[in-house]
Design an enzyme around this catalytic site. Structure first.
Site, PDB file in Angstrom:
ATOM      1  N   PRO A  81      19.581  49.947  39.312  1.00 21.34           N
ATOM      2  CG  PRO A  81      20.245  48.249  37.866  1.00 21.34           C
ATOM      3  CD  PRO A  81      20.748  49.174  38.903  1.00 21.34           C
ATOM      4  CD  GLU A  82      15.758  51.556  43.957  1.00 25.32           C
ATOM      5  OE1 GLU A  82      14.614  51.563  44.445  1.00 25.32           O
ATOM      6  OE2 GLU A  82      16.640  52.357  44.314  1.00 25.32           O
TER       7      GLU A  82
END
Length: 277
Positions: free
Chosen positions: A2-3
């Site tokens: 998750p960015e």
DNA sequence: ACAACCTCCTGGGGGC
DNA sequence: TGCCCCCAGGAGGTTG
């Protein structure tokens, strides 16, 4: 992993499925995933009975507003998921927080690798929390301009890639989008920050904004196990131009280069040596 | 002050 | 077939 685009996708899901619901039974299972000195029993007590308000985001951090001014912060680390499921959905030893909601569903935080964490700010001052106090300007914020990026890079000798990953400068970029942004900007990941021209910094800024906006529109990139709120993989993976493409042909029109993988600060960097200088 | 490492953690994959 | 080792990386900590 998750960015910013994946976290933004989760934020939008939670804004629909969580905002306005009351937390009426909360179980927290691991003290070591709680920051700010919290332990499970105290967190459960504080969360129980609160109603969820607005859901925000800074960088890779989710900011969950609660009634009475409290704020729950969540970082998903590498493998964290925060989603609203049916009450019958099974949980396992990697499920670290379960909150039953007023609509009969439940909020679940699951993170096998446990790089993620939660932090409650009972005083409603999240900016001073352990989670956010070292987090810089969000990469999609209006205030993140090419000029600000230039200030962040000026005088540093570290490679550009390292600066993009440093959340204290600009927040939300991780390994995938750092590689993709540098490719689009045509800048070598090994270039020292301070040696970029004004024009290169402007190109890098534009590339960061564009790749993040496109990835948000595609609901993120699925590499291993990230899924959107709806439980489907993000669609940006097929549009990656360098990440994970070692040995493959460069996708830029007219470029005969081959994507290479190097290791920078113990992390893979993918780039095209022919068009990134 | 800054940069370059190290550490935490688990699941999945490759090699033998 | 099974086992072991390596790899993925966000972020804080330590070292130089």
């Amino acid at each position: 992993m998750p960015e910013l685009p994946e976290v933004e996708t989760v934020r939008r899901h939670l804004a629909c499925a969580l905002s306005g619901r009351r937390l009426h039974r909360v179980r927290a299972r691991r003290n070591d995933l709680l920051k700010g000195g919290w332990h499970c029993r105290a967190l459960e007590r504080e969360l129980t009975g609160r109603t969820v308000g607005e859901i925000g985001r800074r960088g890779k951090n989710l900011i969950i507003g609660l009634s009475n001014g409290a704020v729950l912060l969540a970082h998903l680390g590498m493998t964290g998921r925060l989603c609203v499921t049916d009450a019958e959905a099974p949980t396992d030893q990697h499920t670290h927080l379960i909150a039953d909601l007023s609509d009969g569903r439940r909020l679940v935080f699951r993170d096998p690798r446990r790089f993620g964490h939660l932090e409650l700010c009972a005083d409603g001052r999240p900016g001073e929390s352990e989670t956010l106090r070292n987090v810089g300007l969000d990469a999609m914020a209006d205030a993140f301009t090419a000029r600000r990026l230039a200030e962040m890079l000026a005088g540093r000798t570290a490679p550009v890639k390292a600066a993009l990953l440093d959340q204290r400068c600009v927040a939300g970029i991780g390994n995938i989008y750092a590689c993709e942004a540098m490719f689009r900007a045509g800048i070598s990941p090994q270039a020292p920050c301070g040696e970029l021209s004004e024009e290169q910094v402007r190109r890098l800024h534009r590339a960061i904004r564009r790749v993040l906006a496109e990835a948000i529109a595609a609901e993120g990139t699925t590499i291993a196990d990230y899924v959107t709120g709806a439980g489907v993989p993000g669609r940006f993976g097929e549009r990656l131009r360098v990440y994970g493409r070692e040995g493959e042909r460069c996708r830029r029109r007219g470029c005969a280069g081959v994507i290479e993988r190097i290791v920078q600060s113990n992390r893979s960097t993918f780039y095209c040596p022919a068009c990134q200088r």
